[in-house]
Motif scaffolding. Structure first.
Motif, short mmCIF file in Angstrom:
data_model
loop_
_atom_site.label_atom_id
_atom_site.label_comp_id
_atom_site.label_asym_id
_atom_site.label_seq_id
_atom_site.Cartn_x
_atom_site.Cartn_y
_atom_site.Cartn_z
N GLN A 92 47.97 6.33 59.95
CA GLN A 92 46.11 6.78 59.55
C GLN A 92 45.60 5.83 58.76
OE1 GLN A 92 45.56 10.67 59.58
NE2 GLN A 92 46.78 10.94 60.82
N ALA A 93 46.52 4.89 58.46
CA ALA A 93 45.71 3.91 57.01
C ALA A 93 44.67 2.78 57.44
CB ALA A 93 46.95 3.24 57.05
N ARG A 94 43.39 2.59 56.66
CA ARG A 94 42.33 1.95 56.85
C ARG A 94 43.80 0.65 56.75
NH1 ARG A 94 38.48 1.18 53.87
NH2 ARG A 94 38.39 2.24 52.34
N LYS A 95 43.66 0.02 55.54
CA LYS A 95 44.39 -1.15 55.35
C LYS A 95 45.81 -0.65 55.30
CE LYS A 95 40.45 -3.58 54.87
NZ LYS A 95 40.02 -4.35 56.25
N ARG A 96 46.44 -2.17 55.34
CA ARG A 96 48.05 -2.33 54.57
C ARG A 96 48.37 -3.93 54.18
NH1 ARG A 96 46.45 -0.50 59.58
NH2 ARG A 96 46.95 1.29 60.58
N TYR A 97 48.81 -3.28 53.33
CA TYR A 97 49.55 -4.35 52.12
C TYR A 97 51.49 -4.89 52.16
CZ TYR A 97 44.28 -4.13 51.21
OH TYR A 97 42.80 -3.77 51.82
N GLY A 138 48.74 -3.31 38.77
CA GLY A 138 47.58 -3.73 38.24
C GLY A 138 46.96 -4.54 39.10
N ALA A 139 47.77 -4.16 40.51
CA ALA A 139 47.48 -4.96 42.07
C ALA A 139 45.95 -4.24 42.73
CB ALA A 139 48.90 -5.14 42.58
N LYS A 140 45.33 -5.73 42.92
CA LYS A 140 44.11 -5.38 43.62
C LYS A 140 44.77 -5.48 45.36
CE LYS A 140 39.21 -7.02 43.82
NZ LYS A 140 39.46 -5.81 44.16
N VAL A 141 44.43 -4.20 45.15
CA VAL A 141 44.73 -3.90 47.22
C VAL A 141 42.58 -3.31 47.82
CG1 VAL A 141 46.74 -3.94 47.08
CG2 VAL A 141 45.37 -1.71 46.95
N GLY A 180 42.38 7.14 38.28
CA GLY A 180 42.99 8.32 38.65
C GLY A 180 43.22 9.05 40.62
N GLY A 181 42.43 8.05 41.31
CA GLY A 181 41.81 8.30 42.32
C GLY A 181 43.95 8.46 43.30
N VAL A 182 44.15 9.00 44.39
CA VAL A 182 45.06 8.75 45.41
C VAL A 182 44.75 7.99 46.18
CG1 VAL A 182 47.40 9.40 46.39
CG2 VAL A 182 46.91 11.13 44.19
N VAL A 183 45.07 7.34 46.80
CA VAL A 183 44.44 6.18 47.81
C VAL A 183 45.07 6.06 49.10
CG1 VAL A 183 42.09 5.25 46.00
CG2 VAL A 183 44.81 4.36 46.56
N GLY A 184 46.58 6.09 48.70
CA GLY A 184 47.60 5.65 50.06
C GLY A 184 49.16 6.62 49.26
N THR A 185 50.02 6.03 50.31
CA THR A 185 51.04 6.06 50.07
C THR A 185 51.74 4.52 49.87
OG1 THR A 185 53.45 6.93 50.77
CG2 THR A 185 51.33 6.72 53.05
N TYR A 186 52.92 4.68 49.65
CA TYR A 186 53.92 2.96 49.78
C TYR A 186 55.37 3.28 50.78
CZ TYR A 186 55.65 4.99 45.55
OH TYR A 186 56.57 5.79 45.23
N GLU A 187 56.01 2.42 50.66
CA GLU A 187 57.17 2.18 50.82
C GLU A 187 57.60 1.14 50.07
OE1 GLU A 187 60.66 1.68 54.59
OE2 GLU A 187 57.98 1.18 55.09
N ARG A 188 58.63 1.12 49.65
CA ARG A 188 60.21 0.35 48.68
C ARG A 188 60.44 -0.45 49.77
NH1 ARG A 188 58.49 0.58 43.99
NH2 ARG A 188 57.87 2.45 42.36
N THR A 189 60.12 -1.95 50.02
CA THR A 189 60.91 -2.19 51.07
C THR A 189 62.16 -3.47 50.37
OG1 THR A 189 59.60 -4.69 51.03
CG2 THR A 189 59.27 -2.70 53.18
N VAL A 221 51.78 -1.26 51.19
CA VAL A 221 51.08 -0.43 50.78
C VAL A 221 49.93 0.07 51.53
CG1 VAL A 221 49.24 0.54 48.67
CG2 VAL A 221 51.17 -0.99 48.61
N TYR A 222 50.11 1.28 51.98
CA TYR A 222 49.05 2.38 53.47
C TYR A 222 47.81 2.75 52.73
CZ TYR A 222 53.53 0.95 55.51
OH TYR A 222 54.83 0.81 56.36
N ILE A 223 46.83 1.94 52.38
CA ILE A 223 45.47 2.61 52.18
C ILE A 223 44.00 3.31 52.77
CG2 ILE A 223 42.98 1.99 50.87
CD1 ILE A 223 45.47 1.44 49.08
N THR A 224 44.27 4.15 52.74
CA THR A 224 43.55 5.78 53.59
C THR A 224 42.61 5.63 52.97
OG1 THR A 224 44.39 7.51 52.28
CG2 THR A 224 45.84 7.26 53.82
N LYS A 225 41.73 5.68 52.14
CA LYS A 225 40.22 5.80 51.54
C LYS A 225 39.41 4.18 51.14
CE LYS A 225 41.87 10.11 50.06
NZ LYS A 225 42.10 11.03 48.45
#
Length: 119
Positions: free
Chosen positions: A53-58, A70-73, A91-100, A115-119
């Motif tokens: 459901q992520a809005r953006k993926r990086y 420090g990464a800007k997503v 301090g906000g949780v904005v998504g999830t991730y997978e270490r590839t 990185v999957y950004i949901t907010k």
């Protein structure tokens, strides 16, 4: 350990969703009981749902520690990643991730994650 500059590549929706479908489990309790496996399955299903459901993926690549501090997503700056959560400097949780690529390469310091950004 100081990180190299973090390369951030925004993924198109179809590529990102395809990766989310094949997302590996991110959360492990360390237990081997049926109850521990049920908890792991439920948490990992929630992370996979967030990724889909992520809005953006990086895609992030760097050399150094396993946290892309420090990464800007998009409009967010990553402060921390742990247990499947992407946490911002505020301090906000904005998504999830997978270490590839976790700690890859000869020096064991090459990192890659989606990185999957949901907010």
């Amino acid at each position: 350990m100081e990180n190299s500059p973090i390369r951030v590549q925004e993924l198109d929706a179809s590529t990102g969703k395809g990766m989310a479908h094949s997302m590996r489990p991110q959360f492990e309790t360390g237990g081997s009981t049926p109850k521990a496996r049920l908890v792991e399955d439920a948490v990992n299903a929630a992370y996979r749902s967030q990724a889909l459901q992520a809005r953006k993926r990086y895609k992030l690549n760097w050399t150094g520690s396993n946290i892309p501090r420090g990464a800007k997503v998009g409009e967010h700056i990553i402060a921390h990643t742990q247990n499947g959560e992407v946490v911002t400097a505020e301090g906000g949780v904005v998504g999830t991730y997978e270490r590839t690529v976790p700690s890859g390469g000869v020096a064991r310091n090459e990192q890659e994650m989606i990185v999957y950004i949901t907010k």
